[in-house]
Design a protein around this motif. Structure first.
Motif, PDB file in Angstrom:
ATOM      1  N   VAL A   1     -26.803 -65.833 -47.481  1.00  0.00           N
ATOM      2  CA  VAL A   1     -25.456 -65.457 -47.899  1.00  0.00           C
ATOM      3  C   VAL A   1     -24.749 -66.646 -48.538  1.00  0.00           C
ATOM      4  CG1 VAL A   1     -23.184 -64.722 -47.076  1.00  0.00           C
ATOM      5  CG2 VAL A   1     -25.232 -63.551 -46.278  1.00  0.00           C
ATOM      6  N   ALA A   2     -24.885 -67.835 -47.945  1.00  0.00           N
ATOM      7  CA  ALA A   2     -24.247 -69.035 -48.498  1.00  0.00           C
ATOM      8  C   ALA A   2     -24.787 -69.357 -49.886  1.00  0.00           C
ATOM      9  CB  ALA A   2     -24.459 -70.218 -47.560  1.00  0.00           C
ATOM     10  N   GLU A   3     -26.089 -69.234 -50.075  1.00  0.00           N
ATOM     11  CA  GLU A   3     -26.673 -69.488 -51.395  1.00  0.00           C
ATOM     12  C   GLU A   3     -26.221 -68.451 -52.411  1.00  0.00           C
ATOM     13  OE1 GLU A   3     -30.875 -69.772 -50.821  1.00  0.00           O
ATOM     14  OE2 GLU A   3     -30.739 -71.736 -49.872  1.00  0.00           O
ATOM     15  N   CYS A   4     -26.110 -67.217 -51.988  1.00  0.00           N
ATOM     16  CA  CYS A   4     -25.644 -66.155 -52.880  1.00  0.00           C
ATOM     17  C   CYS A   4     -24.193 -66.398 -53.286  1.00  0.00           C
ATOM     18  CB  CYS A   4     -25.786 -64.800 -52.194  1.00  0.00           C
ATOM     19  SG  CYS A   4     -25.181 -63.408 -53.165  1.00  0.00           S
ATOM     20  N   LEU A   5     -23.333 -66.759 -52.323  1.00  0.00           N
ATOM     21  CA  LEU A   5     -21.933 -67.034 -52.646  1.00  0.00           C
ATOM     22  C   LEU A   5     -21.790 -68.252 -53.545  1.00  0.00           C
ATOM     23  CD1 LEU A   5     -20.179 -66.271 -49.252  1.00  0.00           C
ATOM     24  CD2 LEU A   5     -20.099 -64.927 -51.360  1.00  0.00           C
TER      25      LEU A   5
ATOM     26  N   GLY B   1     -23.272 -58.002 -53.386  1.00  0.00           N
ATOM     27  CA  GLY B   1     -24.688 -58.054 -53.036  1.00  0.00           C
ATOM     28  C   GLY B   1     -25.043 -59.122 -52.015  1.00  0.00           C
ATOM     29  N   CYS B   2     -24.135 -60.045 -51.725  1.00  0.00           N
ATOM     30  CA  CYS B   2     -24.455 -61.149 -50.813  1.00  0.00           C
ATOM     31  C   CYS B   2     -24.664 -60.676 -49.377  1.00  0.00           C
ATOM     32  CB  CYS B   2     -23.354 -62.220 -50.868  1.00  0.00           C
ATOM     33  SG  CYS B   2     -23.290 -63.090 -52.446  1.00  0.00           S
ATOM     34  N   GLY B   3     -23.861 -59.716 -48.917  1.00  0.00           N
ATOM     35  CA  GLY B   3     -24.043 -59.190 -47.558  1.00  0.00           C
ATOM     36  C   GLY B   3     -25.378 -58.474 -47.409  1.00  0.00           C
TER      37      GLY B   3
ATOM     38  N   MET C   1     -12.727 -72.136 -51.515  1.00  0.00           N
ATOM     39  CA  MET C   1     -11.925 -70.955 -51.193  1.00  0.00           C
ATOM     40  C   MET C   1     -12.442 -69.742 -51.954  1.00  0.00           C
ATOM     41  SD  MET C   1      -8.082 -72.409 -50.980  1.00  0.00           S
ATOM     42  CE  MET C   1      -8.213 -73.687 -52.215  1.00  0.00           C
ATOM     43  N   MET C   2     -12.933 -69.974 -53.171  1.00  0.00           N
ATOM     44  CA  MET C   2     -13.480 -68.870 -53.960  1.00  0.00           C
ATOM     45  C   MET C   2     -14.679 -68.256 -53.249  1.00  0.00           C
ATOM     46  SD  MET C   2     -13.181 -70.567 -57.737  1.00  0.00           S
ATOM     47  CE  MET C   2     -14.251 -69.401 -58.526  1.00  0.00           C
TER      48      MET C   2
END
Length: 136
Positions: A77-81, A38-40, A22-23
């Protein structure tokens, strides 16, 4: 007191780990200031980089290029999150531990005030070198 701290830390970290998915997805619940933004941009950069790398290989097939762009963008994006969540997990774990510890402490104080904490079904202490006769 050490038992309460250990209990709160274990439960708090388990709670933070359970809430990690969820985070990653709900920025309104866990804002993680300064790191999530920065992820986007990283996803857009990866889409442009993929287009430049794959355009010659796809031979002008726009659907293939778009698919590769979308896939690489999502992956970035998934790796950044995930990295962002890993950075902030100890902070949220500590916060959850403080909340759990405060709740357990206040519950214990409430029981002590009401006197229900001293009435247990467990037998009293047994001292070394003495015999229990059952008439105590």
């Amino acid at each position: 007191m050490r038992g309460l701290v250990a209990y709160a830390m274990v439960v708090g970290l388990c709670l933070a780990i359970a809430l990690a998915p969820m985070m990653q997805r709900w920025d309104w619940l866990f804002p993680m200031p300064g790191t999530r933004s920065g992820c986007g941009g990283l996803g857009r950069y990866e889409a442009i980089r993929t287009k430049a790398a794959v355009a010659d290989l796809a031979g002008g097939d726009g659907a293939a290029v778009a698919y590769a762009q979308e896939t690489q963008s999502r992956k970035a994006v998934a790796e950044c999150l995930a990295a962002t969540t890993t950075l902030w997990l100890p902070v949220y774990g500590f916060g959850a531990a403080v909340l759990v510890g405060a709740g357990a402490w206040s519950l214990d104080r409430s029981r002590a005030r009401n006197g229900s904490g001293s009435q247990t079904s467990a037998p009293g202490p047994v001292y070394a070198g003495t015999r229990r006769t059952g008439t105590e």
